[in-house]
Design a protein around this motif. Sequence first.
Motif, PDB file in Angstrom:
ATOM      1  N   MET A 102     -13.916  42.444   6.620  1.00  0.00           N
ATOM      2  CA  MET A 102     -15.171  42.320   7.307  1.00  0.00           C
ATOM      3  C   MET A 102     -15.738  40.914   7.109  1.00  0.00           C
ATOM      4  O   MET A 102     -16.314  40.358   8.026  1.00  0.00           O
ATOM      5  CB  MET A 102     -16.127  43.374   6.763  1.00  0.00           C
ATOM      6  CG  MET A 102     -17.328  43.545   7.587  1.00  0.00           C
ATOM      7  SD  MET A 102     -16.868  44.388   9.077  1.00  0.00           S
ATOM      8  CE  MET A 102     -18.283  45.321   9.393  1.00  0.00           C
ATOM      9  N   THR A 103     -15.538  40.329   5.974  1.00  0.00           N
ATOM     10  CA  THR A 103     -16.118  39.008   5.737  1.00  0.00           C
ATOM     11  C   THR A 103     -15.236  37.867   6.250  1.00  0.00           C
ATOM     12  O   THR A 103     -15.685  36.735   6.332  1.00  0.00           O
ATOM     13  CB  THR A 103     -16.369  38.791   4.232  1.00  0.00           C
ATOM     14  OG1 THR A 103     -15.125  38.915   3.549  1.00  0.00           O
ATOM     15  CG2 THR A 103     -17.371  39.802   3.722  1.00  0.00           C
ATOM     16  N   ASP A 104     -13.971  38.156   6.603  1.00  0.00           N
ATOM     17  CA  ASP A 104     -13.083  37.105   7.110  1.00  0.00           C
ATOM     18  C   ASP A 104     -13.407  36.723   8.546  1.00  0.00           C
ATOM     19  O   ASP A 104     -13.177  35.592   8.955  1.00  0.00           O
ATOM     20  CB  ASP A 104     -11.628  37.546   7.030  1.00  0.00           C
ATOM     21  CG  ASP A 104     -11.154  37.648   5.606  1.00  0.00           C
ATOM     22  OD1 ASP A 104     -11.756  36.980   4.747  1.00  0.00           O
ATOM     23  OD2 ASP A 104     -10.200  38.399   5.358  1.00  0.00           O
ATOM     24  N   ALA A 105     -13.900  37.647   9.335  1.00  0.00           N
ATOM     25  CA  ALA A 105     -14.268  37.430  10.734  1.00  0.00           C
ATOM     26  C   ALA A 105     -13.104  36.878  11.542  1.00  0.00           C
ATOM     27  O   ALA A 105     -13.195  35.865  12.205  1.00  0.00           O
ATOM     28  CB  ALA A 105     -15.474  36.522  10.843  1.00  0.00           C
ATOM     29  N   PRO A 147     -10.671  37.067  14.752  1.00  0.00           N
ATOM     30  CA  PRO A 147     -10.776  37.656  16.087  1.00  0.00           C
ATOM     31  C   PRO A 147      -9.622  38.614  16.370  1.00  0.00           C
ATOM     32  O   PRO A 147      -8.477  38.371  15.979  1.00  0.00           O
ATOM     33  CB  PRO A 147     -10.713  36.446  17.009  1.00  0.00           C
ATOM     34  CG  PRO A 147      -9.993  35.412  16.237  1.00  0.00           C
ATOM     35  CD  PRO A 147     -10.349  35.649  14.801  1.00  0.00           C
ATOM     36  N   GLU A 148      -9.921  39.697  17.046  1.00  0.00           N
ATOM     37  CA  GLU A 148      -8.895  40.649  17.437  1.00  0.00           C
ATOM     38  C   GLU A 148      -8.273  40.260  18.772  1.00  0.00           C
ATOM     39  O   GLU A 148      -7.125  40.578  19.052  1.00  0.00           O
ATOM     40  CB  GLU A 148      -9.489  42.046  17.532  1.00  0.00           C
ATOM     41  CG  GLU A 148      -9.938  42.599  16.199  1.00  0.00           C
ATOM     42  CD  GLU A 148     -10.515  43.987  16.336  1.00  0.00           C
ATOM     43  OE1 GLU A 148     -10.363  44.602  17.408  1.00  0.00           O
ATOM     44  OE2 GLU A 148     -11.139  44.443  15.374  1.00  0.00           O
ATOM     45  N   LEU A 149      -9.049  39.597  19.622  1.00  0.00           N
ATOM     46  CA  LEU A 149      -8.581  39.232  20.947  1.00  0.00           C
ATOM     47  C   LEU A 149      -9.215  37.906  21.338  1.00  0.00           C
ATOM     48  O   LEU A 149     -10.399  37.687  21.079  1.00  0.00           O
ATOM     49  CB  LEU A 149      -8.982  40.308  21.965  1.00  0.00           C
ATOM     50  CG  LEU A 149      -8.590  40.070  23.404  1.00  0.00           C
ATOM     51  CD1 LEU A 149      -7.087  40.169  23.551  1.00  0.00           C
ATOM     52  CD2 LEU A 149      -9.280  41.067  24.296  1.00  0.00           C
ATOM     53  N   ARG A 150      -8.441  37.025  21.940  1.00  0.00           N
ATOM     54  CA  ARG A 150      -8.967  35.733  22.381  1.00  0.00           C
ATOM     55  C   ARG A 150      -8.756  35.606  23.878  1.00  0.00           C
ATOM     56  O   ARG A 150      -7.666  35.811  24.388  1.00  0.00           O
ATOM     57  CB  ARG A 150      -8.258  34.592  21.665  1.00  0.00           C
ATOM     58  CG  ARG A 150      -8.526  34.614  20.164  1.00  0.00           C
ATOM     59  CD  ARG A 150      -7.927  33.435  19.516  1.00  0.00           C
ATOM     60  NE  ARG A 150      -8.796  32.301  19.804  1.00  0.00           N
ATOM     61  CZ  ARG A 150      -8.657  31.103  19.267  1.00  0.00           C
ATOM     62  NH1 ARG A 150      -7.667  30.882  18.450  1.00  0.00           N
ATOM     63  NH2 ARG A 150      -9.475  30.143  19.557  1.00  0.00           N
ATOM     64  N   GLU A 151      -9.812  35.260  24.596  1.00  0.00           N
ATOM     65  CA  GLU A 151      -9.724  35.022  26.030  1.00  0.00           C
ATOM     66  C   GLU A 151      -9.367  33.564  26.268  1.00  0.00           C
ATOM     67  O   GLU A 151      -9.907  32.669  25.617  1.00  0.00           O
ATOM     68  CB  GLU A 151     -11.070  35.324  26.704  1.00  0.00           C
ATOM     69  CG  GLU A 151     -11.402  36.785  26.798  1.00  0.00           C
ATOM     70  CD  GLU A 151     -10.553  37.491  27.836  1.00  0.00           C
ATOM     71  OE1 GLU A 151     -10.211  36.875  28.865  1.00  0.00           O
ATOM     72  OE2 GLU A 151     -10.229  38.654  27.607  1.00  0.00           O
ATOM     73  N   THR A 152      -8.476  33.318  27.197  1.00  0.00           N
ATOM     74  CA  THR A 152      -8.118  31.951  27.529  1.00  0.00           C
ATOM     75  C   THR A 152      -8.992  31.463  28.677  1.00  0.00           C
ATOM     76  O   THR A 152      -9.425  32.249  29.520  1.00  0.00           O
ATOM     77  CB  THR A 152      -6.638  31.859  27.939  1.00  0.00           C
ATOM     78  OG1 THR A 152      -6.416  32.711  29.057  1.00  0.00           O
ATOM     79  CG2 THR A 152      -5.736  32.269  26.797  1.00  0.00           C
TER      80      THR A 152
END
Length: 65
Positions: free
Chosen positions: A1-4, A6-11
């Motif tokens: 939770m503290t690492d933050a 991203p699960e998905l990145r939009e290009t």
Amino acid sequence: MTDALPELRETSPEPSIWPLLAAIAVGATFIGSIFTPYAVVWGAIPIAAALIGWFWPKGTPEDEE
């Protein structure tokens, strides 16, 4: 939770000439419509062509996976 992480990145979309061509076609149609109403009819053709080119689906690296 503290690492933050991203699960998905939009290009972002790649740079293209189509938005400029659409803007020029719309501007010419607006200016032509001041002088004759037929400019709207004939101006719809280049506007449609520019919008088709702009929104035509393009292959992305995400589609290849």
